[in-house]
Design an enzyme around this catalytic site. Structure first.
Site, PDB file in Angstrom:
ATOM      1  CG  ASP A  58       5.569 -19.886  15.519  1.00  9.85           C
ATOM      2  OD1 ASP A  58       4.841 -19.313  14.394  1.00  9.85           O
ATOM      3  OD2 ASP A  58       6.663 -19.440  15.718  1.00  9.85           O
TER       4      ASP A  58
ATOM      5  CG  HIS B  82      12.428 -21.117   6.700  1.00 10.01           C
ATOM      6  ND1 HIS B  82      11.188 -20.512   7.521  1.00 10.01           N
ATOM      7  CD2 HIS B  82      13.386 -21.045   7.697  1.00 10.01           C
ATOM      8  CE1 HIS B  82      11.664 -20.525   8.993  1.00 10.01           C
ATOM      9  NE2 HIS B  82      12.713 -20.700   9.099  1.00 10.01           N
TER      10      HIS B  82
ATOM     11  CE  LYS C  38       9.062 -17.793  19.870  1.00 12.25           C
ATOM     12  NZ  LYS C  38       9.914 -17.168  18.790  1.00 12.25           N
TER      13      LYS C  38
ATOM     14  CG  HIS D 273       9.218 -24.547  11.148  1.00 10.71           C
ATOM     15  ND1 HIS D 273       8.976 -24.637   9.776  1.00 10.71           N
ATOM     16  CD2 HIS D 273       9.143 -23.662  11.769  1.00 10.71           C
ATOM     17  CE1 HIS D 273       8.848 -23.256   9.679  1.00 10.71           C
ATOM     18  NE2 HIS D 273       8.687 -22.623  10.785  1.00 10.71           N
TER      19      HIS D 273
ATOM     20  NE  ARG E  69      -1.502  -1.239   3.552  1.00 12.34           N
ATOM     21  CZ  ARG E  69      -1.831  -1.521   5.112  1.00 12.34           C
ATOM     22  NH1 ARG E  69      -3.090  -1.296   5.450  1.00 12.34           N
ATOM     23  NH2 ARG E  69      -1.038  -1.633   5.817  1.00 12.34           N
TER      24      ARG E  69
HETATM   25  P1  NAP Z   1       4.945  -7.051   7.840  1.00  6.98           P
HETATM   26  O1  NAP Z   1       6.303  -6.568   8.083  1.00  6.98           O
HETATM   27  O2  NAP Z   1       3.794  -6.684   8.605  1.00  6.98           O
HETATM   28  O3  NAP Z   1       4.654  -6.787   6.195  1.00  6.98           O
HETATM   29  C1  NAP Z   1       3.199  -6.947   5.782  1.00  6.98           C
HETATM   30  C2  NAP Z   1       3.361  -6.486   4.318  1.00  6.98           C
HETATM   31  O4  NAP Z   1       1.951  -6.466   3.775  1.00  6.98           O
HETATM   32  C3  NAP Z   1       4.018  -4.749   4.123  1.00  6.98           C
HETATM   33  O5  NAP Z   1       4.888  -4.847   3.125  1.00  6.98           O
HETATM   34  C4  NAP Z   1       2.608  -4.436   3.967  1.00  6.98           C
HETATM   35  O6  NAP Z   1       2.847  -3.033   3.407  1.00  6.98           O
HETATM   36  C5  NAP Z   1       1.848  -5.156   3.191  1.00  6.98           C
HETATM   37  N1  NAP Z   1       0.454  -4.993   3.212  1.00  6.98           N
HETATM   38  C6  NAP Z   1      -0.358  -4.970   4.506  1.00  6.98           C
HETATM   39  N2  NAP Z   1      -1.681  -4.691   4.047  1.00  6.98           N
HETATM   40  C7  NAP Z   1      -1.738  -4.524   2.679  1.00  6.98           C
HETATM   41  C8  NAP Z   1      -2.740  -4.521   1.869  1.00  6.98           C
HETATM   42  N3  NAP Z   1      -4.023  -4.206   2.289  1.00  6.98           N
HETATM   43  N4  NAP Z   1      -2.456  -4.325   0.517  1.00  6.98           N
HETATM   44  C9  NAP Z   1      -1.207  -4.664  -0.015  1.00  6.98           C
HETATM   45  N5  NAP Z   1      -0.182  -4.763   1.064  1.00  6.98           N
HETATM   46  C10 NAP Z   1      -0.597  -4.765   2.156  1.00  6.98           C
HETATM   47  O7  NAP Z   1       4.903  -8.610   7.816  1.00  6.98           O
HETATM   48  P2  NAP Z   1       6.069  -9.833   7.435  1.00  6.98           P
HETATM   49  O8  NAP Z   1       6.716 -10.230   8.848  1.00  6.98           O
HETATM   50  O9  NAP Z   1       6.667  -9.309   6.405  1.00  6.98           O
HETATM   51  O10 NAP Z   1       5.041 -10.909   6.978  1.00  6.98           O
HETATM   52  C11 NAP Z   1       4.480 -11.344   5.846  1.00  6.98           C
HETATM   53  C12 NAP Z   1       3.925 -12.672   5.779  1.00  6.98           C
HETATM   54  O11 NAP Z   1       4.907 -13.665   6.149  1.00  6.98           O
HETATM   55  C13 NAP Z   1       2.944 -12.914   7.034  1.00  6.98           C
HETATM   56  O12 NAP Z   1       2.040 -13.785   6.412  1.00  6.98           O
HETATM   57  C14 NAP Z   1       3.810 -13.660   8.153  1.00  6.98           C
HETATM   58  O13 NAP Z   1       2.975 -14.209   8.697  1.00  6.98           O
HETATM   59  C15 NAP Z   1       4.431 -14.448   7.297  1.00  6.98           C
HETATM   60  N6  NAP Z   1       5.892 -14.835   7.688  1.00  6.98           N
HETATM   61  C16 NAP Z   1       6.967 -13.680   8.166  1.00  6.98           C
HETATM   62  C17 NAP Z   1       8.001 -14.187   8.641  1.00  6.98           C
HETATM   63  C18 NAP Z   1       9.079 -13.115   9.187  1.00  6.98           C
HETATM   64  O14 NAP Z   1      10.136 -13.544   9.362  1.00  6.98           O
HETATM   65  N7  NAP Z   1       8.716 -12.010   8.878  1.00  6.98           N
HETATM   66  C19 NAP Z   1       8.321 -15.366   8.900  1.00  6.98           C
HETATM   67  C20 NAP Z   1       7.587 -16.565   8.284  1.00  6.98           C
HETATM   68  C21 NAP Z   1       6.373 -16.011   7.920  1.00  6.98           C
HETATM   69  P3  NAP Z   1       2.114  -1.532   3.230  1.00  6.98           P
HETATM   70  O15 NAP Z   1       2.007  -1.409   4.731  1.00  6.98           O
HETATM   71  O16 NAP Z   1       2.922  -0.544   2.720  1.00  6.98           O
HETATM   72  O17 NAP Z   1       0.711  -2.003   2.659  1.00  6.98           O
END
Ligand code: NAP
Length: 485
Positions: free
Chosen positions: A236, A179, A332, A241, A51
């Site tokens: 989780d 992963h 953890k 995993h 966004r």
């Molecule tokens: P995050 O930091 O909250 O990022 C979410 C992303 O989604 C941001 O780029 C946000 O950008 C975008 N977004 C949110 N609402 C949106 C909308 N309505 N339309 C388009 N884009 C939107 O989350 P994250 O940690 O990167 O995780 C992303 C996914 O990966 C999740 O499902 C999470 O469970 C999974 N995951 C993450 C990790 C990790 O290490 N972070 C590990 C395993 C799995 P804007 O605010 O600019 O829209």
């Protein structure tokens, strides 16, 4: 040894959630490293979408900063970074409302190249993304989508998510990332088992006493407390995993190293998992210390019954594994950051040596992190005079040492898995039925402790978990391996 990097086909990869944590920490730095290695071809493009209102230059700056932060200094070549950034575009799209951005995205996509869409956003957006991609004619029958965990929080939600994706994509187009499956050692587990004659004849309950799978972290829930509190260690970590690791150890040899053949065998293991009795489960929450908050403070829920630690004894009900327990634990704020699988073999049926003291079992340890590698402990004679005394020595293989410079080029799990998506190879991705079977086993376990209102036991940060977890092994005459790096 010279590493062989085979470039993948030309692709257009759209990353939804390109400004988020996962994209910045893993996906985009990983793509840069594949570019550096020569695996991402010069014609390929990466299109970020989220966004946030950014132009292409703004997105490139964000990616450049992410590379600076998350790629090691020896891999940061300014000319290569600049060349990589040239491959990036950005479109501002709000997946949950309106049509803005979709036409621009469509305009950026090229014909005749692999199209992949990485859903690095909350799962609640998957349905809308899938629908819009089709409505705008951006995705076709050849396109691939990559989805992240959590994939549901129980069987019902996982089924609903599978159904949503299935209404727009074939199973062969859906890449559910775990992963752990992308880790070099995990794949080596299959090579060790199925490319050597040495282990497979011993790989059953006649010769294996038990298996331990440990995934220990030193960090707490950090700033993700309220999110984690809805999940817990079972959902989780274990449901995905640890279960995947268990499958790779327990599965029968597939007829071929082919995505569906491998996944068919893993599915059979999951279906053979027995329900776990209450007494075979220990859950914990880390205690506060003088200087650091405990789980209850971190989760911002003083009444929380969510576990930050779990240990459980699992049985696979089939001929191969009858009476060989699998002990799983993850948590953890433990003593060390260490993930390993340890396969403990039985004692020889009869010892011809008098040195009962020196005797230890053979253990095959597969280290996933840190210092990926394998270690097989064998008994030898203690050197020197003084009779026939036995001692245990490790046949130790660290990948870093065995592979030398090449080890530095081993792609991390995300890099490898993204390249697999482009290659169209689903072997290391979970299939929908596998995932549902995993939840079908997990659900009654969670429902059991919820119905009883069980409270997790406290454990001290830096320990190996609650005391009761030690008992889980002791009462079977076994002991956990030390958690150490
Ligand atoms: P995050 O930091 O909250 O990022 C979410 C992303 O989604 C941001 O780029 C946000 O950008 C975008 N977004 C949110 N609402 C949106 C909308 N309505 N339309 C388009 N884009 C939107 O989350 P994250 O940690 O990167 O995780 C992303 C996914 O990966 C999740 O499902 C999470 O469970 C999974 N995951 C993450 C990790 C990790 O290490 N972070 C590990 C395993 C799995 P804007 O605010 O600019 O829209």
């Amino acid at each position: 040894m010279v590493s062989r990097v085979i470039p993948v086909e030309v692709f257009d990869l759209v990353i939804f959630g390109a400004t988020g944590d996962l994209a910045r920490r893993k996906i985009l730095p990983g793509l840069y490293r594949r570019f550096l290695a020569g695996q991402m071809t010069a014609e390929s493009r990466i299109i970020g979408a989220a966004r946030t209102d950014l132009d292409t230059a703004g997105f490139r700056k964000l990616v450049q900063d992410a590379i600076e932060e998350f790629v090691s200094a020896d891999r940061r070549d300014p000319a290569m970074i600049a060349a990589f950034l040239e491959h990036l575009d950005y479109v501002s799209i709000d997946a949950s409302k309106g049509e803005a951005g979709w036409t621009s995205l469509n305009g950026l996509m090229r014909a005749g190249v692999v199209r992949a869409f990485y859903f690095s956003v909350a799962p609640s957006l998957f349905g809308e993304l899938a629908e819009k991609l089709h409505a705008h004619g951006i995705a076709d029958g050849q396109s691939r989508i990559v989805v992240e965990k959590p994939f549901g929080r129980d069987l019902a939600t996982a089924r609903a998510l599978n159904a949503t994706l299935a209404s727009h994509f074939e199973e062969s187009q859906i890449y559910r990332i775990d992963h752990y499956l992308g880790k070099e050692t995990v794949q080596n587990l299959m090579a060790v088992r199925f490319a050597n004659i040495l282990f497979e004849p011993l790989w059953n309950s006649q010769f294996i006493d038990h298996v331990q799978i440990t995934v220990a972290e030193t960090v707490g829930v950090e700033g993700r407390g309220s999110y984690y509190d809805k999940s817990g260690a079972m959902r989780d970590m274990v449901q995905n995993h640890l279960m995947q690791l268990l499958c790779l150890i327990a599965m029968e040899p597939p007829y071929h190293f082919d995505p569906n053949a491998v996944r068919d065998e893993k599915l059979k293991v999951i279906r053979a998992l027995q329900p776990v009795p209450h007494d075979d489960i220990v859950r914990g929450q880390y205690n506060p210390t003088k200087t650091a908050p405990g789980y209850l403070e971190d989760s911002e829920n003083p009444d929380s019954r969510t576990e930050s630690y779990i240990a459980l004894k699992v049985h696979v009900a089939n001929w191969r594994w009858k009476n060989t327990p699998f002990y799983l634990r993850t948590g953890k704020k433990l003593r060390a950051r260490a993930s390993e699988i340890a396969i403990t073999f039985k004692e020889p049926p009869h010892s011809i040596f008098d040195d009962a003291e020196g005797w230890r079992e053979n253990v095959l340890v597969i280290r996933l992190q840190p210092n990926e590698g394998m270690n097989l402990t064998v008994m030898i004679k203690e050197p020197g005079p003084g009779g026939m005394r036995l001692m245990q020595v490790p046949l130790d293989m660290s990948f870093a040492e065995a592979l030398g410079e090449e080890a530095a080029d081993i792609p991390d799990a995300y890099e490898r898995l993204i390249m697999d998506v482009i290659r169209g190879n689903q072997t290391l991705f979970m299939r929908g039925d596998e995932l549902e079977a995993a939840w079908a086993w997990t659900d009654p376990i969670i429902q059991g402790w919820e119905a009883r209102g069980d409270k997790p036991k406290g454990y001290d940060p830096g320990s190996s978990g609650p005391e009761d977890a030690l008992m889980l092994m002791h009462r079977d005459g076994r002991r956990w391996r030390e958690i150490k790096e």
